[in-house]
Design an enzyme around this catalytic site. Structure first.
Site, PDB file in Angstrom:
ATOM      1  N   SER A 144       0.246   5.571   1.890  1.00  0.00           N
ATOM      2  CA  SER A 144      -0.734   5.030   0.956  1.00  0.00           C
ATOM      3  C   SER A 144      -2.092   5.132   1.626  1.00  0.00           C
ATOM      4  O   SER A 144      -2.183   5.264   2.861  1.00  0.00           O
ATOM      5  CB  SER A 144      -0.410   3.552   0.659  1.00  0.00           C
ATOM      6  OG  SER A 144      -1.506   2.878   0.062  1.00  0.00           O
ATOM      7  N   TYR A 157       1.867  -5.168   2.920  1.00  0.00           N
ATOM      8  CA  TYR A 157       1.847  -3.793   2.426  1.00  0.00           C
ATOM      9  C   TYR A 157       1.037  -2.895   3.351  1.00  0.00           C
ATOM     10  O   TYR A 157       1.478  -1.799   3.713  1.00  0.00           O
ATOM     11  CB  TYR A 157       1.260  -3.773   1.014  1.00  0.00           C
ATOM     12  CG  TYR A 157       1.324  -2.418   0.345  1.00  0.00           C
ATOM     13  CD1 TYR A 157       2.523  -1.944  -0.172  1.00  0.00           C
ATOM     14  CD2 TYR A 157       0.193  -1.614   0.229  1.00  0.00           C
ATOM     15  CE1 TYR A 157       2.598  -0.705  -0.790  1.00  0.00           C
ATOM     16  CE2 TYR A 157       0.253  -0.376  -0.387  1.00  0.00           C
ATOM     17  CZ  TYR A 157       1.463   0.073  -0.895  1.00  0.00           C
ATOM     18  OH  TYR A 157       1.526   1.310  -1.493  1.00  0.00           O
TER      19      TYR A 157
END
Length: 252
Positions: A144, A157
């Site tokens: 990501s 995350y």
């Protein structure tokens, strides 16, 4: 049918989600036989049916990527049913919650590390071992843009995606000199259940999910197209790379 005549075999974890489904469909259009892994059996089966309905070949296997036993079993099943895995989209992941770090739930942080980090590690371990025996293959880990920047409210995350990039670079170094390549794709915000869930949580939180730049939100297909390139022979000299897919958001 000889080994040379068989279609390439692609394994996609998290293949029942928005990005995973797009990746599976895109790899199927490259004539790959695709194995879809997901905790949600119905979602994995739905992806497989889309591929089959389009004239491709796919199987769906329900499994937990954070389980060493499940991972060993589904890798064995895929190779027994379809043949040697040549493309591995190591994509499964979860988003966690939106909360300031000092309030971030311990159990959520642990779960993110189990799925997003250990899951990627186990996939690499079990697939890479087989690829090394054959001396060829392409692995694409889904990280990501959170792997290269911080994001307030997303401690778990962000930490997990930084780890995915680290695992990618480590594996890439270990396969240098072979015909195996390990790369990462780094999506920015993509229209998906995950981003809608995070934005919904942010509306009820004191944390604002800010983004850089003014680029439009991406689509799952944008990520899938980059994965397809990294899986192809056209990326034969690409190893250990972090391919950002965010329309320029992280440039600003």
């Amino acid at each position: 049918m000889t080994a040379a005549d068989r279609p390439p075999v692609a394994l996609v974890t998290g293949g029942g989600g928005d990005i995973g489904r797009a990746i599976a469909l895109r790899l199927a259009r490259m004539s790959a036989a695709v194995a879809i892994i997901d905790r949600d059996e119905a979602a994995a089966t739905a992806t497989a049916r889309l591929i089959e309905n389009a004239g491709g070949h796919a199987i769906a296997i329900p499994a937990d990527v954070s389980s060493a036993l499940d991972t060993a079993a589904f890798v064995e099943t895929v190779e027994a049913q379809l043949g040697p895995i040549g493309i591995f989209a190591n994509n499964a992941g979860i988003e966690g919650v939106v909360a300031p770090l000092h309030e971030y739930p311990d159990d959520t942080f642990d779960k993110l590390l189990q799925v997003n980090v250990k899951g990627v590690f186990l996939g690499l371990k079990h697939v890479l071992g087989r690829m090394r025996q054959r001396g060829a293959g392409a692995i694409i880990n889904t990280a990501s843009t959170s792997a290269i920047r911080g994001r307030a409210g997303l401690a778990g995350y962000v930490a997990s995606k930084h780890a995915v990039l680290g695992l990618t670079r480590t594996a890439a170094l270990e396969v240098t000199g072979t015909k195996i390549r390990v790369n990462a794709v780094l999506p920015g915000p993509v229209e998906s259940r995950m981003i809608r869930e995070l934005e919904g949580q942010a509306r009820d939180s004191t944390v604002e999910l800010r983004r850089n730049g003014d680029a439009a939100r991406g689509q799952p297909q944008d990520v899938a197209d980059v994965v397809a390139f990294l899986a192809s022979d056209e990326a034969a000299h690409v190893n250990g790379a972090a391919w950002v897919v965010d329309g320029g958001m992280t440039v600003a």
